[in-house]
Write an enzyme that holds these catalytic residues in place. Structure first.
Site, PDB file in Angstrom:
ATOM      1  N   HIS A   1       0.938  -1.248   0.015  1.00  0.00           N
ATOM      2  CA  HIS A   1      -0.089  -0.003   0.146  1.00  0.00           C
ATOM      3  C   HIS A   1       0.916   1.186   0.138  1.00  0.00           C
ATOM      4  O   HIS A   1       0.631   2.131  -0.607  1.00  0.00           O
ATOM      5  CB  HIS A   1      -0.880   0.079   1.327  1.00  0.00           C
ATOM      6  CG  HIS A   1      -1.950  -1.033   1.430  1.00  0.00           C
ATOM      7  ND1 HIS A   1      -2.025  -1.830   2.600  1.00  0.00           N
ATOM      8  CD2 HIS A   1      -3.110  -1.317   0.827  1.00  0.00           C
ATOM      9  CE1 HIS A   1      -3.077  -2.615   2.533  1.00  0.00           C
ATOM     10  NE2 HIS A   1      -3.519  -2.266   1.204  1.00  0.00           N
TER      11      HIS A   1
ATOM     12  N   LYS B   1     -16.135  -7.690   4.324  1.00  0.00           N
ATOM     13  CA  LYS B   1     -14.775  -8.157   5.192  1.00  0.00           C
ATOM     14  C   LYS B   1     -15.112  -8.103   6.777  1.00  0.00           C
ATOM     15  O   LYS B   1     -15.818  -7.283   6.940  1.00  0.00           O
ATOM     16  CB  LYS B   1     -13.672  -7.468   5.004  1.00  0.00           C
ATOM     17  CG  LYS B   1     -12.943  -7.529   3.392  1.00  0.00           C
ATOM     18  CD  LYS B   1     -11.780  -6.861   3.201  1.00  0.00           C
ATOM     19  CE  LYS B   1     -11.242  -7.209   1.754  1.00  0.00           C
ATOM     20  NZ  LYS B   1     -10.095  -6.436   1.449  1.00  0.00           N
TER      21      LYS B   1
ATOM     22  N   ARG C   1      -2.357  -5.429  -8.226  1.00  0.00           N
ATOM     23  CA  ARG C   1      -1.152  -6.689  -8.213  1.00  0.00           C
ATOM     24  C   ARG C   1      -1.067  -7.525  -9.509  1.00  0.00           C
ATOM     25  O   ARG C   1      -0.161  -8.089  -9.756  1.00  0.00           O
ATOM     26  CB  ARG C   1      -1.307  -7.179  -6.835  1.00  0.00           C
ATOM     27  CG  ARG C   1      -0.717  -6.467  -5.818  1.00  0.00           C
ATOM     28  CD  ARG C   1      -1.304  -7.257  -4.433  1.00  0.00           C
ATOM     29  NE  ARG C   1      -2.828  -7.201  -4.407  1.00  0.00           N
ATOM     30  CZ  ARG C   1      -3.301  -7.332  -3.110  1.00  0.00           C
ATOM     31  NH1 ARG C   1      -2.727  -7.674  -2.010  1.00  0.00           N
ATOM     32  NH2 ARG C   1      -4.539  -7.288  -3.274  1.00  0.00           N
TER      33      ARG C   1
ATOM     34  N   SER D   1      -2.915  -7.878   2.861  1.00  0.00           N
ATOM     35  CA  SER D   1      -3.087  -7.760   4.293  1.00  0.00           C
ATOM     36  C   SER D   1      -3.725  -8.946   4.937  1.00  0.00           C
ATOM     37  O   SER D   1      -3.124  -9.405   6.052  1.00  0.00           O
ATOM     38  CB  SER D   1      -4.163  -6.645   4.525  1.00  0.00           C
ATOM     39  OG  SER D   1      -3.697  -5.296   4.228  1.00  0.00           O
TER      40      SER D   1
HETATM   41  O1  PNS Z   1      -9.029  -2.766   0.862  1.00  0.00           O
HETATM   42  P1  PNS Z   1     -10.221  -3.176   0.174  1.00  0.00           P
HETATM   43  O2  PNS Z   1     -11.091  -3.970   1.252  1.00  0.00           O
HETATM   44  O3  PNS Z   1     -10.197  -3.635  -1.080  1.00  0.00           O
HETATM   45  O4  PNS Z   1     -10.845  -1.639   0.022  1.00  0.00           O
HETATM   46  C1  PNS Z   1     -12.395  -1.510  -0.582  1.00  0.00           C
HETATM   47  C2  PNS Z   1     -12.960  -0.396  -0.095  1.00  0.00           C
HETATM   48  C3  PNS Z   1     -12.846  -0.050   1.319  1.00  0.00           C
HETATM   49  C4  PNS Z   1     -12.131   0.867  -0.767  1.00  0.00           C
HETATM   50  C5  PNS Z   1     -14.494  -0.245  -0.359  1.00  0.00           C
HETATM   51  O5  PNS Z   1     -15.023  -1.524  -0.243  1.00  0.00           O
HETATM   52  C6  PNS Z   1     -15.103   1.113  -0.453  1.00  0.00           C
HETATM   53  O6  PNS Z   1     -14.767   1.974  -1.259  1.00  0.00           O
HETATM   54  N1  PNS Z   1     -15.776   1.105   0.800  1.00  0.00           N
HETATM   55  C7  PNS Z   1     -16.776   2.228   0.973  1.00  0.00           C
HETATM   56  C8  PNS Z   1     -17.996   2.351   0.658  1.00  0.00           C
HETATM   57  C9  PNS Z   1     -18.250   2.354  -0.777  1.00  0.00           C
HETATM   58  O7  PNS Z   1     -18.055   3.526  -1.379  1.00  0.00           O
HETATM   59  N2  PNS Z   1     -18.819   1.325  -1.540  1.00  0.00           N
HETATM   60  C10 PNS Z   1     -19.207   1.169  -2.784  1.00  0.00           C
HETATM   61  C11 PNS Z   1     -17.767   0.789  -3.625  1.00  0.00           C
HETATM   62  S1  PNS Z   1     -18.109   0.538  -5.235  1.00  0.00           S
END
Ligand code: PNS
Length: 164
Positions: free
Chosen positions: A17, A41, A90, A127
């Site tokens: 990251h 998650k 990645r 992670s």
């Molecule tokens: O590290 P991750 O788990 O791949 O990150 C995913 C994350 C947290 C960026 C995504 O789930 C997110 O944007 N969550 C906030 C709510 C949101 O905007 N959801 C719509 C995504 S299309």
């Protein structure tokens, strides 16, 4: 002034990251790292802990700040008048997930997503692997910053590999 948002779960932040965030910070004037929630998650660290570890790990970057975001990233990006979301890729698995998320964020907030290819020397880091390796008492020293390694080991020693 150009602004990028780097969103993620950061449970916890890794050297992979950090490489992407450093590169975003060299392209954009300012970067906000958005510690957000992926509804799919379960997290090892709660929201304040994910925020704190991320902030400590990035404190040396002057044009980067960290915010905890509880809503939609598209709304957050619009409210901050951001120019783009930056995400690291990645490989094909990441692209599969990120493609639809990028399209949805543009649909929701008119915000573009810029993809940065992971450094091949760091592309094996995730992670989820960090937590699994630590749970089996393997070394995570080269995968995460020192503050994060200590926090992961302390959490797993105290509670086992239970998610918050
Ligand atoms: O590290 P991750 O788990 O791949 O990150 C995913 C994350 C947290 C960026 C995504 O789930 C997110 O944007 N969550 C906030 C709510 C949101 O905007 N959801 C719509 C995504 S299309």
């Amino acid at each position: 002034m150009t602004l990028a948002i780097c969103p993620g779960s950061f449970d916890p932040i890794t050297n992979g990251h950090i490489d992407i965030i450093e590169r975003a910070a060299s392209i954009f004037d300012e970067v906000i790292v958005a510690v957000a929630t992926n509804a799919a998650k379960k997290y090892l660290f709660d929201d304040p802990q994910r925020f704190q570890l991320t902030q400590e790990s990035l404190a040396y970057l002057p044009n980067v700040r960290v915010e905890l975001v509880s809503g939609l990233i598209a709304d957050f990006a619009s409210a901050r008048s951001a120019n783009a979301i930056v995400k690291g890729i990645r490989g094909g698995g990441d692209f599969f997930n990120e493609e639809s998320m990028g399209l949805l964020n543009r649909h929701l907030g008119g915000i573009e997503t810029v993809f940065v290819m992971a450094n091949p020397g760091l592309a094996h880091i995730a992670s989820s692997y960090v937590k699994e390796i630590a749970a089996y008492r393997g070394s995570i020293d080269k995968l995460v910053p020192e503050n994060v390694a200590s926090a992961v080991l302390a959490k797993i020693s105290a509670h086992g590999f239970q998610r918050s």
